[in-house]
Motif scaffolding. Structure first.
Motif, mmCIF file in Angstrom:
data_model
loop_
_atom_site.group_PDB
_atom_site.id
_atom_site.type_symbol
_atom_site.label_atom_id
_atom_site.label_comp_id
_atom_site.label_asym_id
_atom_site.label_seq_id
_atom_site.Cartn_x
_atom_site.Cartn_y
_atom_site.Cartn_z
ATOM 1 N N VAL B 280 0.810 -1.225 0.000
ATOM 2 C CA VAL B 280 0.000 0.000 0.000
ATOM 3 C C VAL B 280 0.841 1.272 0.000
ATOM 4 N N GLU B 283 0.597 3.731 -2.994
ATOM 5 C CA GLU B 283 -0.696 4.420 -3.060
ATOM 6 C C GLU B 283 -0.824 5.464 -1.953
ATOM 7 N N THR B 286 0.960 8.526 -2.837
ATOM 8 C CA THR B 286 0.216 9.361 -3.776
ATOM 9 C C THR B 286 -0.830 10.205 -3.051
ATOM 10 N N HIS B 287 -1.558 9.552 -2.137
ATOM 11 C CA HIS B 287 -2.593 10.285 -1.407
ATOM 12 C C HIS B 287 -1.994 11.438 -0.590
ATOM 13 N N LEU B 299 -7.686 2.988 3.121
ATOM 14 C CA LEU B 299 -6.532 2.274 2.591
ATOM 15 C C LEU B 299 -5.800 1.513 3.702
#
Lengths: 83, 937, 123
Positions: B280, B283, B286-287, B299
Motif C-alpha cells: 500500500v 498508493e 500518492t494520497h 486504505l
C-alpha cells in the motif's frame, strides 16, 4: 474506619484521609511484607499515596471503584512497578 | 457572618460616604488636591479590601473607577459634572452590592452584568491615548495573568512516558489539549490541600501522571507530610477552566497548550517483515502528495486490523490514519511518519530524539536525572535568591542618611534567611565597610556574587542544578539536605570549595564568628533605643494629634444594654417599697433608713447610667444631612433649577433612632421643595430674585428637642389655592372653606390624599404625600409646623424629641384603670362643674375662654362604663391636628418619665396603644394614642 | 514570640493580615497610619513591619523612610504591601527602604515563606 489492619493485609475503604498517615506508615514499617486491599477504596490522600509509593507493597485486591481503578492502573501502578 | 466581611461592609460604607462627599466637593473645586487625595484613598481602600473576598465584579468596577480617578489626579482628565454623574452612579452600584453582601454574604450572580454598563461608561471617560495603560491595569487584576508557562522541552519527557496507545486515545478523544504541571508546595498538606484530589478532579482530564520529585528514601525515614509529588495532567479543557480549577494553587501550576502534533510519534519494535504493508505504500504516498486525506483511512484500515500493533511501522500507519481523519493537522507530520515507515527514523522538526528501539527507553528523563544525581543540591533556594536580589535593589537606592538603616536591615535579613553555615563570614566586615565608605556597593557586590554562584560546592553539582533550574525547595529541605551532605563531606572538601568562591564570599561554617557580633548588635540597638526616645521628634510628636479611640459597636448590643438599664431603673424603685415594708411590717426603722440611704446611691448611679446610655445613643444629625448634597445636586440638575444647599447645625445631636427616623421625612420635604417650591431660573430672574435658589437645612437644638428646618426661598404656598384644592378634593366642607384661616390652610397639605402639584412629577408625588411625613414625624414623637409666605418661601419645621428613649406622659385614671397619655398634645388640665358641660346634639361641649371645645369621654372611647360625676368633671384639654378637644376622665395623676416600649405580640395590632412602660412598683402602664382612638370612633 | 506591626488604614485588611500572621505564630499589633506606627515603633521592638502605601496622615513610603533613619528601628525589615504590580511601583517601595514587596491580596504561601525568611521564623 476507612482503614482496617488485619494480620498481614491493610484494608482501605472509601476515602482515606491524611489522619491515617501515621498509623499506615507505622504498620508498613512493622509489616514489611504487608499487603494492600484496595477493593473498596475510592480515594487516598496524597500523603498516604506517598507512603504507599515509598514502600511499594503488593496489592492483594485491586480497586473496584471505576475512577480509582483507572487512577491506580494508569497513574500509580506504573510507579510501583518501576520500583 | 464572617467578621472580616462584616468589617469590610462597615468600613466600605464609611469610605463610600467619604467618597461621595469628595465627589461633590470636587464638582465645586475640581482641582483641590486634598479632596482628590482623600477621595483616592477612600476608593483605593475599598478596592484593596474587596480583593480579600471573591468579589470579581466589585473589585473590577472599583478598579476601573480608580483608574479614572488616577488619570484625573494626574491631570489627564478634567472631571466635569457628567463625569461625576457616572462615577456617582458607579458608587451607587457599589453601595447596592454592599447591601447585598450584608444581606446574603455574597454578590448576586448578576453582578457582572450589573457592572458592565458602569465599566463601559467609565471607560468612555478615559481618553484614547491613556486607554491602554488603564485597560492593562484592570485586566491584570481581573485575571492575575501570573500563570507560568511551560515550553515544549519541559513537557517532552512527560509525553514520552505515555504509551503509544495512551497517546493515541487522547489524540482521538479531543480536539484541543492543555498540558498542566502541578507541583504542590512541600508544606501544602498543612494548609489542608490534597493535591492528588485536586489533580484527579481536573476538568476533562485525559491523563494524569504522578511524578515523584526525588527518589524515595527508605520507609522508616520517610516524612509523608512533605509533599514529594508532582502531577502532569493532560486535559481537553481550555486553560481558563484549568486555571479556575487550580485557582487556589495558581502559583504551583505551569501550563501550555498541547499541540496535538506533539502526541503523534511512533513507538514500537521495528519489523523487518514489510510484506504486510509494502503493497500500500506507493498508493499511500500518492494520497499524501495529493493531500487526498479522506482516502487514507480506508486504505490503511485493513492492515491495522491484521497487524501486530506493537510493530513500529504499524504505529506509524496508525498515526497517519488518525491524523488524516482529523484532517486538520500538518502535512509535514504525515510525511515524517511516512518516511519513518520506510527508514525507521521519525524526523519531525518539533521533536529531536524519539528512540525507535523500544518503549522502555522512553522512560522518563526527569526520573533518571533525579535518581542519578542524588538529592538536590540547590545552594540557595529560589525564595532566598529572590529575597537577596530584592535587597540588592533596595540598597541601590541608598542615600547618606538612610544608608546605615538599609545596611543593617539587610544584615539582619542575612542572619534570618540564610542557614548559619551559608552566612558569609565576612558579612560583618562588608557591612562595616559599606557604612564607612558611605556606599552600599560592597554589600551589593557581596549579594550579587552570592547569587551568581550556584553552590558552595560548585564544582561537584553545577550540572544538576542546571538541569533542575525550575526546582524549588523550601529552606527547611535545603538545610536538611545540606546538613546530610555535609556529614558525609570532609572538612577539607568544604574548605577547598570555599577557596573556589570569589574572594568576597566564604560560605564555610563560622558559628564562632557570628556569636560575638550578634550580642554586640543587640546592645547597640538597646542604646539606640534610648536615643530615640530622647531625640526623635518625629516619633514623639504625633501623640498630640492622635485621633480619639472609637469603638464600633453593634447597635443591637446597645439596645440590650439600654433595656437592662431601664430595668435597673425600675428595679431600684422597689427599694423604697422595701424600706416602707421594713418599717411598717417588721418595725426595723434602722434597716429602713439604711435601705433608703442605699437607695439614694443606687438611684444616683442608675440615673447617671441612664443618661450615659442616652449619650451613647446620640449621633449628630450630620449623619443624615450628609445625604442631601448629593440629592439636591441630582435633583437640581434633573429639574434644571439652580439650587444651593446650605447645611447648618449638623453637629447637633439626637438619639440614633430619632435621627434615622428623620431621614425619610426630610428626603420627602427636600424633594417637595425642589420640585414645587423653587421656581425655574427664568421665573426667578423675572421676579427679581437671585437666579440661584437657596435651600437651608438647619438643625437647632432647643431644650429637650431638636428642631429641623427645611427653609427655601422659593415661591411659597398660596393659602387660597390650597383651600380651593382641598375643597375640590372633598377634604374640607364648603362651610370650612369660608372659616378656615390662611395659617390653618397651610396644614391642609398634611391631609391624606392632598397634593398641590398640578402635574405629578417624577420626583415627588409618588403617592407619598405630606400626610406620610407628618405621620412619620409623629411616630418619632415629634410634630411639624409650617410657615410660608407667598412669593418669599416656605419654612417647614420638624420638632423632634432629643431622645425617643424617655418620654413624658401624664397618668390618668378611668374606672380604676391607669393609662398614660403623652404630654406632647396635652394643653391643660381643668376641673369644671358638671353643669357647665353643654349638650349639643348627641355630643357635649364646653366653653372655655370663649371657645367652644367638644367634650369626649375617654370611658366611651375605651368602651368602659360611664362615670356619673357629682360635682366637678376632670377634663384633659388636648390639641390634636390644630384642634382642641376636651377628654373626660376620672382622676389626674402625676406626670412621669417613662421608657416607652412598643407593644409586642397580639397587642401590637391595637394601634390605639402607642406602647407600654414599666412603673416603679412593677405595674405595666399602657400608653394611649389618642389620635388613633379618636379615628376609631 | 516574634512581633509584627501591621500598618494599614483599612480595618479589613489589617484583620486579614492579623489572622494570617497569627496563624503563623506571630504576635501582631496594628497601626492605622504611619504616624501611629512610628509612635508604636518607638515604644516597642518589632521584628517586621507590614506596611500599606496609601494611608492618611503619613503614607507607607514616608513611614519606611523614617524607620530607616531612626537608630532604634532602622534595621527592622519592612514589607510593603500594594495593589500595584508595575516595576516602578516596586522601585518606589525599595527606594523608600522596603525589604520586600507584596501585591494585595497576598498569597498565604508567599507571605508565609518570606516572613519566615525575614524574621527567622515566628519563635
Amino acid at each position: 474506619m476507612p482503614i482496617t489492619y488485619k494480620t498481614n493485609v491493610v484494608v482501605m475503604e472509601g476515602v482515606c484521609g491524611i489522619e491515617d498517615g501515621d498509623e499506615l506508615l507505622q504498620w508498613l514499617i512493622d509489616h514489611p511484607k504487608g499487603k494492600l486491599n484496595l477493593k473498596q477504596t475510592t480515594h487516598i490522600h496524597t500523603a498516604l499515596l506517598q507512603i504507599i509509593l515509598c514502600h511499594s507493597p503488593t496489592v492483594s485486591v485491586s480497586p473496584e471503584d471505576s475512577s480509582f481503578k483507572r487512577l491506580w492502573s494508569d497513574s500509580i501502578e506504573v510507579l510501583m512497578e518501576t520500583e | 457572618m464572617n467578621p472580616m466581611l462584616e468589617s469590610f461592609i462597615s468600613e466600605s460604607r464609611d469610605n463610600l460616604e467619604e467618597a461621595s462627599q469628595c465627589f461633590l466637593s470636587l464638582e465645586q473645586s475640581p482641582n483641590d488636591p486634598t479632596v482628590m487625595q482623600n477621595l483616592f484613598r477612600a476608593m483605593h481602600t475599598i478596592k484593596g479590601s474587596s480583593g480579600l473576598f471573591e468579589l470579581g465584579a466589585f473589585t473590577h468596577l472599583m478598579h476601573v473607577a480608580e483608574d479614572v480617578l488616577d488619570l484625573a489626579r494626574a491631570g489627564k482628565i478634567q472631571l466635569n459634572s457628567d463625569h461625576i454623574d457616572v462615577l456617582l452612579s458607579a458608587m451607587d452600584q457599589i453601595t447596592d452590592w454592599i447591601d447585598e453582601l450584608e444581606a446574603t454574604g455574597e454578590l448576586n450572580t448578576d453582578a457582572d452584568n450589573k457592572a458592565q454598563p458602569h465599566i463601559l461608561a467609565l471607560s468612555e471617560m478615559i481618553p484614547v491615548e491613556h486607554k491602554e495603560e488603564c485597560d492593562e491595569l484592570s485586566l491584570a487584576t481581573k485575571s492575575h495573568q501570573t500563570t507560568h508557562r511551560l515550553g515544549y522541552s519541559e513537557i517532552e519527557s512527560s509525553l514520552g512516558c505515555l504509551s503509544d496507545q495512551q497517546r493515541f486515545d487522547i489524540f482521538q478523544n479531543a480536539d484541543q489539549l492543555t498540558f498542566l504541571r502541578y507541583t504542590p508546595q512541600e508544606s501544602c498538606f498543612f494548609t489542608g490541600d490534597d493535591p492528588l484530589h485536586t489533580a484527579r478532579l481536573t476538568p476533562s482530564c485525559q491523563h494524569l501522571r504522578i511524578v515523584p520529585v526525588a527518589k524515595w528514601p527508605t520507609i522508616d525515614s520517610l516524612d509523608p507530610y512533605q509533599c514529594q509529588l508532582s502531577f502532569d495532567v493532560i486535559s481537553s479543557a481550555d486553560e481558563e477552566t484549568l486555571i479556575d480549577h487550580y485557582r487556589y494553587v495558581e502559583d504551583d501550576i505551569k501550563l501550555c497548550p498541547l499541540d496535538m502534533c506533539w502526541l503523534a510519534f511512533p513507538q514500537g519494535q521495528w519489523s523487518d517483515d514489510q510484506s504486510l504493508f509494502s503493497d500500500v505504500l506507493p498508493e499511500l504516498k500518492t494520497h499524501i502528495d495529493k493531500e487526498s486525506w479522506h482516502n487514507i483511512p480506508n486504505l490503511i484500515a485493513p492492515i491495522l486490523e491484521l497487524a501486530n500493533p506493537s510493530v513500529y511501522q504499524i504505529s506509524c500507519m496508525r498515526w497517519i490514519k488518525a491524523i488524516a481523519e482529523k484532517e486538520v493537522l500538518e502535512k509535514p507530520l504525515i510525511e515524517a511518519l511516512f518516511t519513518a515507515i520506510e527508514t525507521g527514523e521519525f524526523d519531525y522538526s518539533l521533536k529531536s530524539e524519539v528512540n525507535s528501539d523500544s518503549t522502555e527507553s522512553h522512560q522518563t528523563d526527569a526520573d533518571t536525572t533525579t535518581t542519578d544525581t542524588g538529592p538536590q543540591e540547590e545552594y540557595l533556594s529560589n525564595d532566598v535568591k529572590t529575597l537577596l536580589a530584592t535587597q540588592a535593589r533596595m540598597l541601590e537606592f541608598s542615600n547618606s542618611d538612610d544608608l546605615e538603616g538599609r545596611v543593617d536591615s539587610v544584615e539582619r535579613i542575612f542572619n534570618h534567611a540564610l542557614p548559619e553555615e551559608f552566612i558569609p563570614n565576612n558579612l560583618l566586615d562588608v557591612c562595616q565597610q559599606a557604612k564607612q565608605e558611605q556606599s552600599a556597593n560592597p554589600l551589593i557586590i557581596l549579594i550579587r556574587s552570592l547569587l551568581d554562584s550556584t553552590s558552595p560546592l560548585e564544582t561537584n553539582s553545577l550540572e544538576s542544578t542546571e538541569n533542575d533550574a525550575e526546582e524549588t525547595l523550601d529552606i527547611a529541605t535545603l538545610v536538611r539536605q545540606e546538613q546530610a551532605l555535609r556529614a558525609h563531606e570532609s572538612e577539607a572538601a568544604a574548605d577547598e570549595s570555599a577557596l573556589d568562591q570569589t574572594s568576597l564570599i566564604s560560605p564555610a561554617p563560622s558559628p564562632i564568628d557570628l556569636q560575638q557580633p550578634i550580642s554586640d548588635r543587640d546592645s547597640t540597638s538597646e542604646l539606640a533605643r534610648t536615643d530615640l526616645s530622647s531625640t526623635q521628634p518625629v516619633a514623639k510628636e504625633p501623640v498630640h494629634n492622635q485621633k480619639p479611640q472609637v469603638l464600633k459597636v453593634d447597635q443591637h448590643r446597645i439596645d440590650i444594654l439600654m433595656d437592662l438599664v431601664g430595668e435597673l431603673v425600675v428595679a431600684k424603685n422597689s427599694l423604697p417599697y422595701l424600706a416602707k415594708k421594713a418599717e411598717d411590717e417588721f418595725n426595723v426603722r434602722a434597716l429602713a433608713k439604711e435601705i433608703k440611704s442605699q437607695y439614694a446611691i443606687i438611684n444616683r448611679l442608675a440615673e447617671s447610667m441612664q443618661s450615659t446610655m442616652m449619650q451613647i445613643r446620640m449621633v449628630p444629625v450630620s449623619t443624615i444631612f450628609q445625604r442631601f448634597p448629593r440629592l439636591v445636586r441630582d435633583l437640581s440638575r434633573k429639574l434644571n433649577k439652580d439650587v444651593r444647599l446650605v447645611l447648618e447645625g449638623e453637629e447637633s445631636e439626637a438619639d440614633k433612632n430619632v435621627v434615622e427616623n428623620l431621614a425619610d421625612p426630610l428626603i420627602h420635604l427636600v424633594r417637595n421643595s425642589l420640585d414645587h417650591g423653587f421656581e425655574t431660573e427664568e421665573e426667578r430672574v423675572a421676579l427679581g430674585k437671585p437666579a440661584q435658589g437657596s435651600l437651608y437645612l438647619r438643625a437647632i437644638p432647643k431644650d429637650d428637642q431638636v428642631i429641623i428646618e427645611v427653609d427655601d426661598d422659593g415661591r411659597g404656598m398660596d393659602p387660597a389655592k390650597l383651600k380651593q384644592s382641598a375643597y375640590r378634593k372633598g377634604i374640607i366642607s364648603e362651610q370650612k372653606l369660608e372659616t378656615i384661616t390662611d395659617q390653618e390652610a397651610l396644614y391642609l397639605i398634611f391631609a391624606p390624599g392632598f397634593s398641590t402639584a398640578e402635574q405629578v412629577s417624577d420626583l415627588s408625588g409618588r403617592g407619598v404625600g405630606m400626610d406620610v411625613v407628618n405621620g412619620l414625624v409623629q411616630q418619632a414623637g415629634g410634630r411639624v409646623t409650617i410657615d410660608s409666605e407667598l412669593g418669599k418661601g416656605t419654612t417647614i419645621r420638624l420638632y423632634l424629641p432629643l431622645t425617643m428613649a424617655v418620654s413624658r406622659v401624664m397618668m390618668v385614671e378611668v374606672q380604676q384603670q391607669c393609662f398614660g397619655i403623652s404630654m406632647e398634645n396635652i394643653v391643660e388640665t381643668v376641673k369644671v362643674p358638671h353643669d357647665r358641660l353643654l349638650r349639643i346634639k348627641q355630643g357635649e361641649a364646653i366653653v372655655l375662654r370663649d371657645k367652644v371645645i367638644p367634650v369626649l369621654s375617654l370611658h366611651s372611647l375605651l368602651a368602659l362604663p360611664e362615670t356619673q360625676f357629682e360635682e366637678e368633671v376632670p377634663l384633659l384639654i388636648m390639641n390634636l391636628n390644630g384642634e382642641d378637644i376636651a377628654l373626660k376622665i376620672d382622676l389626674f395623676h402625676e406626670g412621669i418619665d417613662i421608657v416607652q416600649k412598643p407593644l409586642a405580640g397580639l397587642m401590637s395590632q391595637y394601634n390605639y396603644y402607642s406602647g407600654s412602660a414599666l412603673l416603679g412598683d412593677g405595674r405595666v402602664l399602657l400608653i394611649l394614642n389618642i389620635k388613633e382612638l379618636l379615628s376609631c370612633q | 514570640m516574634k512581633k509584627i506591626l501591621i500598618v494599614d488604614d483599612a480595618t479589613t485588611v489589617r484583620m486579614y493580615h492579623r489572622q494570617l500572621m497569627e496563624s503563623l505564630g506571630y504576635h501582631v499589633e496594628e497601626a492605622g497610619n504611619g504616624v501611629e506606627a512610628l509612635e508604636k515603633a518607638s515604644q516597642d521592638t518589632y521584628d517586621l513591619f507590614l506596611v500599606d502605601i496609601n494611608m492618611p496622615k503619613m503614607d507607607g513610603y514616608t513611614f519606611i523612610e523614617e524607620i530607616r533613619k531612626t537608630p532604634a528601628v532602622k534595621a527592622t525589615p519592612a514589607i510593603m504591601i500594594s495593589t500595584e504590580e508595575t516595576e516602578s511601583d516596586r522601585d518606589k517601595a525599595y527606594e523608600a527602604g522596603a525589604n520586600f514587596y507584596f501585591i494585595k491580596p497576598v498569597r498565604m504561601e508567599a507571605i508565609q515563606t518570606f516572613t519566615k525568611l525575614l524574621t527567622g521564623g515566628a519563635e
